[in-house]
Design an enzyme around this catalytic site. Structure first.
Site, PDB file in Angstrom:
ATOM      1  N   MET A 124       0.842  -1.200   0.000  1.00  0.00           N
ATOM      2  CA  MET A 124       0.000   0.000   0.000  1.00  0.00           C
ATOM      3  C   MET A 124       0.881   1.255   0.000  1.00  0.00           C
ATOM      4  SD  MET A 124      -3.362  -1.025   2.137  1.00  0.00           S
ATOM      5  CE  MET A 124      -2.687  -0.747   3.757  1.00  0.00           C
ATOM      6  N   LEU A 145       6.577   3.161   1.764  1.00  0.00           N
ATOM      7  CA  LEU A 145       7.506   2.039   1.900  1.00  0.00           C
ATOM      8  C   LEU A 145       8.579   2.293   2.951  1.00  0.00           C
ATOM      9  CD1 LEU A 145       7.942   1.228  -1.894  1.00  0.00           C
ATOM     10  CD2 LEU A 145       6.305   0.272  -0.269  1.00  0.00           C
ATOM     11  N   HIS A 159       9.336  -3.421   3.724  1.00  0.00           N
ATOM     12  CA  HIS A 159       8.917  -3.712   2.345  1.00  0.00           C
ATOM     13  C   HIS A 159      10.130  -4.100   1.497  1.00  0.00           C
ATOM     14  CE1 HIS A 159       5.668  -0.760   3.578  1.00  0.00           C
ATOM     15  NE2 HIS A 159       4.929  -1.727   3.093  1.00  0.00           N
ATOM     16  N   GLN A 217     -10.430  -2.525   2.148  1.00  0.00           N
ATOM     17  CA  GLN A 217      -9.932  -3.292   3.292  1.00  0.00           C
ATOM     18  C   GLN A 217      -9.840  -2.440   4.553  1.00  0.00           C
ATOM     19  OE1 GLN A 217      -6.043  -4.267   1.433  1.00  0.00           O
ATOM     20  NE2 GLN A 217      -5.178  -3.903   3.462  1.00  0.00           N
ATOM     21  N   SER A 230       6.395  -0.353  10.329  1.00  0.00           N
ATOM     22  CA  SER A 230       5.039  -0.235   9.787  1.00  0.00           C
ATOM     23  C   SER A 230       4.854   1.160   9.226  1.00  0.00           C
ATOM     24  CB  SER A 230       4.014  -0.475  10.903  1.00  0.00           C
ATOM     25  OG  SER A 230       2.748  -0.011  10.495  1.00  0.00           O
ATOM     26  N   SER A 231       4.079   1.240   8.156  1.00  0.00           N
ATOM     27  CA  SER A 231       3.782   2.555   7.561  1.00  0.00           C
ATOM     28  C   SER A 231       3.024   3.432   8.547  1.00  0.00           C
ATOM     29  CB  SER A 231       2.946   2.379   6.296  1.00  0.00           C
ATOM     30  OG  SER A 231       3.582   1.484   5.413  1.00  0.00           O
TER      31      SER A 231
HETATM   32  P1  AMP Z   1       1.494  -2.925   3.487  1.00  0.00           P
HETATM   33  O1  AMP Z   1       2.034  -1.885   2.550  1.00  0.00           O
HETATM   34  O2  AMP Z   1       1.436  -2.499   4.900  1.00  0.00           O
HETATM   35  O3  AMP Z   1       0.207  -3.556   2.977  1.00  0.00           O
HETATM   36  O4  AMP Z   1       2.581  -4.097   3.479  1.00  0.00           O
HETATM   37  C1  AMP Z   1       2.971  -4.700   2.279  1.00  0.00           C
HETATM   38  C2  AMP Z   1       3.690  -5.969   2.608  1.00  0.00           C
HETATM   39  O5  AMP Z   1       4.860  -5.678   3.374  1.00  0.00           O
HETATM   40  C3  AMP Z   1       2.829  -6.931   3.435  1.00  0.00           C
HETATM   41  O6  AMP Z   1       3.025  -8.253   2.973  1.00  0.00           O
HETATM   42  C4  AMP Z   1       3.377  -6.737   4.815  1.00  0.00           C
HETATM   43  O7  AMP Z   1       3.218  -7.888   5.641  1.00  0.00           O
HETATM   44  C5  AMP Z   1       4.841  -6.477   4.536  1.00  0.00           C
HETATM   45  N1  AMP Z   1       5.458  -5.781   5.668  1.00  0.00           N
HETATM   46  C6  AMP Z   1       5.011  -4.678   6.294  1.00  0.00           C
HETATM   47  N2  AMP Z   1       5.795  -4.365   7.338  1.00  0.00           N
HETATM   48  C7  AMP Z   1       6.771  -5.305   7.381  1.00  0.00           C
HETATM   49  C8  AMP Z   1       7.893  -5.555   8.238  1.00  0.00           C
HETATM   50  N3  AMP Z   1       8.174  -4.762   9.276  1.00  0.00           N
HETATM   51  N4  AMP Z   1       8.677  -6.623   7.977  1.00  0.00           N
HETATM   52  C9  AMP Z   1       8.398  -7.452   6.937  1.00  0.00           C
HETATM   53  N5  AMP Z   1       7.360  -7.266   6.093  1.00  0.00           N
HETATM   54  C10 AMP Z   1       6.566  -6.218   6.309  1.00  0.00           C
END
Ligand code: AMP
Length: 280
Positions: free
Chosen positions: A28, A31, A35, A59, A183-184
Site C-alpha cells: 500500500m 515504503l 517492504h 480493506q 510499519s507505515s
Molecule cells: P502494506 O504496505 O502495509 O500492505 O505491506 C505490504 C507488505 O509488506 C505486506 O506483505 C506486509 O506484511 C509487509 N510488511 C510490512 N511491514 C513489514 C515488516 N516490518 N517486515 C516485513 N514485512 C513487512
C-alpha cells in the site's frame, strides 16, 4: 523501472518474454525497509520483480485510517528504483474498482478471528484485491510479510482453495533497533507513543521466553502478554492471542507451537505484532 497505471500495460510487460519468472510484492506504499526486504528476496528468486502500490479502500473499516494513510509516492518510486525493481503498478481506484464492480472473495473460518473479528470486512477487501493483483500480474511467486501473519494464513488458504498457480513466500518481520516492527503507520505516533510502542515486542518476547523456559500453558502466556501491555499507560489492548499457527483458532491448555499475536492502540494508532513459537 517501468511505472504503469493500467491492467493492459502490466499484462503487456509481464508477458513480453513468457520464459522469465516474476516475483510480485503487493504493497500500500509508504515504503520502509520492511517492504524492501520482501523486494530484495523477490529479486534474488526471480528474473523480474513487480511491486504494486495501491491503498485498497475496501480493506479499511475505519475512514480516518484510510484518510490518514500516508501516500509519499515519489519517495516510494525512488526507493524501488534504487532497489532494482523492474515494474511498479500504481492503479487508480477506478482501474481496480470500476463503477460496475460487484465481485468479492470471502475466505471463511480463518478470517473470523483476531484481525478479522476486530476489523469487519478487512479480509474480504484483502482477498479481493490480492486475487485481482494475482490475476493481472500472474506472478511466479508472491511475497508477504510475517508481520501480517493472519494475512499470510488467509492468502495461503485462498491460493489453495481457488488453485491460484503461484507460490506464496512469507518473509520475516523487520524491526527497528528497539524491537518495534516496522510499519507505515509508525510515522503517525507522537514521540511518547513511539517510545511506548516498544511494549508490543517486549510483551511478545516475555511470553516467548517463558515458553522457551518451559511454560506451556496458553492462559499463562496470554496473561504474561496482557500484564506487560497493561503496564504501559499509553497502550490500550484490542486483543492478545495464543493461537494455532494455521487455523488461528485460540488455544487452551499446553501448547507445543503457537502464533502469539496482539493488536494494541497507541493513542489513535492501532499497531499489530506477532511471534511464532515452536515452529522452525
Ligand atoms: P502494506 O504496505 O502495509 O500492505 O505491506 C505490504 C507488505 O509488506 C505486506 O506483505 C506486509 O506484511 C509487509 N510488511 C510490512 N511491514 C513489514 C515488516 N516490518 N517486515 C516485513 N514485512 C513487512
Amino acid at each position: 523501472m517501468r511505472v504503469v497505471k493500467t491492467i493492459a500495460e502490466v499484462r503487456q510487460i509481464r508477458w513480453d518474454d513468457p520464459a522469465l519468472t516474476w516475483g510480485l510484492v503487493p504493497t500500500m506504499g509508504a515504503l520502509h525497509e520492511g517492504h524492501l526486504t520482501l523486494v530484495r528476496q523477490a529479486l534474488m528468486e526471480n528474473d523480474r520483480v513487480g511491486v504494486s502500490i495501491f491503498v485498497n479502500p475496501i480493506q479499511f473499516n475505519r475512514r480516518d485510517d484510510l484518510e490518514k494513510y500516508p501516500r509519499p509516492i515519489e519517495r516510494d518510486l525512488d526507493m524501488l528504483r534504487t532497489a532494482g525493481v523492474h515494474l511498479v503498478w500504481t492503479p487508480d481506484e477506478t482501474e481496480m474498482y470500476p463503477a460496475s464492480f460487484q465481485t468479492y472473495v470471502a475466505v471463511e473460518n480463518v478470517t473470523q478471528v483476531l484481525e478479522g473479528a476486530s476489523r469487519p470486512g478487512h479480509f474480504k477487501g484483502v482477498a479481493t484485491v490480492v486475487s485481482k493483483l494475482f490475476n493481472v500480474f500472474q506472478p511466479t511467486r508472491a511475497y508477504f510479510g510475517q508481520k501480517d501473519a493472519q494475512q499470510v494464513a488467509v492468502i495461503r488458504q485462498m491460493v489453495r482453495d481457488l488453485a491460484f498457480n503461484l507460490e506464496i513466500i512469507a518473509c520475516p518481520t523487520l524491526r527497528e533497533s528497539d524491537g518495534l516492527a516496522m510499519s507505515s503507520r509508525n510515522v503517525r505516533l507522537n514521540p511518547a507513543e513511539r517510545t511506548a510502542a516498544t511494549v508490543l515486542y517486549r510483551a511478545l518476547t516475555a511470553a516467548k521466553n517463558e515458553w522457551e523456559a518451559g511454560q506451556r500453558e496458553a492462559d499463562h502466556l496470554r496473561a504474561t502478554m496482557q500484564q506487560a501491555i497493561e503496564a504501559e499507560p499509553l497502550a490500550k489492548i484490542d486483543y492478545v492471542s495464543v493461537a494455532d499457527p494455521i487455523s488461528l483458532q485460540e488455544l487452551n491448555g499446553p501448547v507445543e507451537k503457537a502464533l502469539l499475536s496482539m493488536a494494541v492502540f497507541m493513542g489513535e494508532v492501532r499497531l499489530i505484532d506477532n511471534v511464532i513459537i515452536g515452529v522452525a
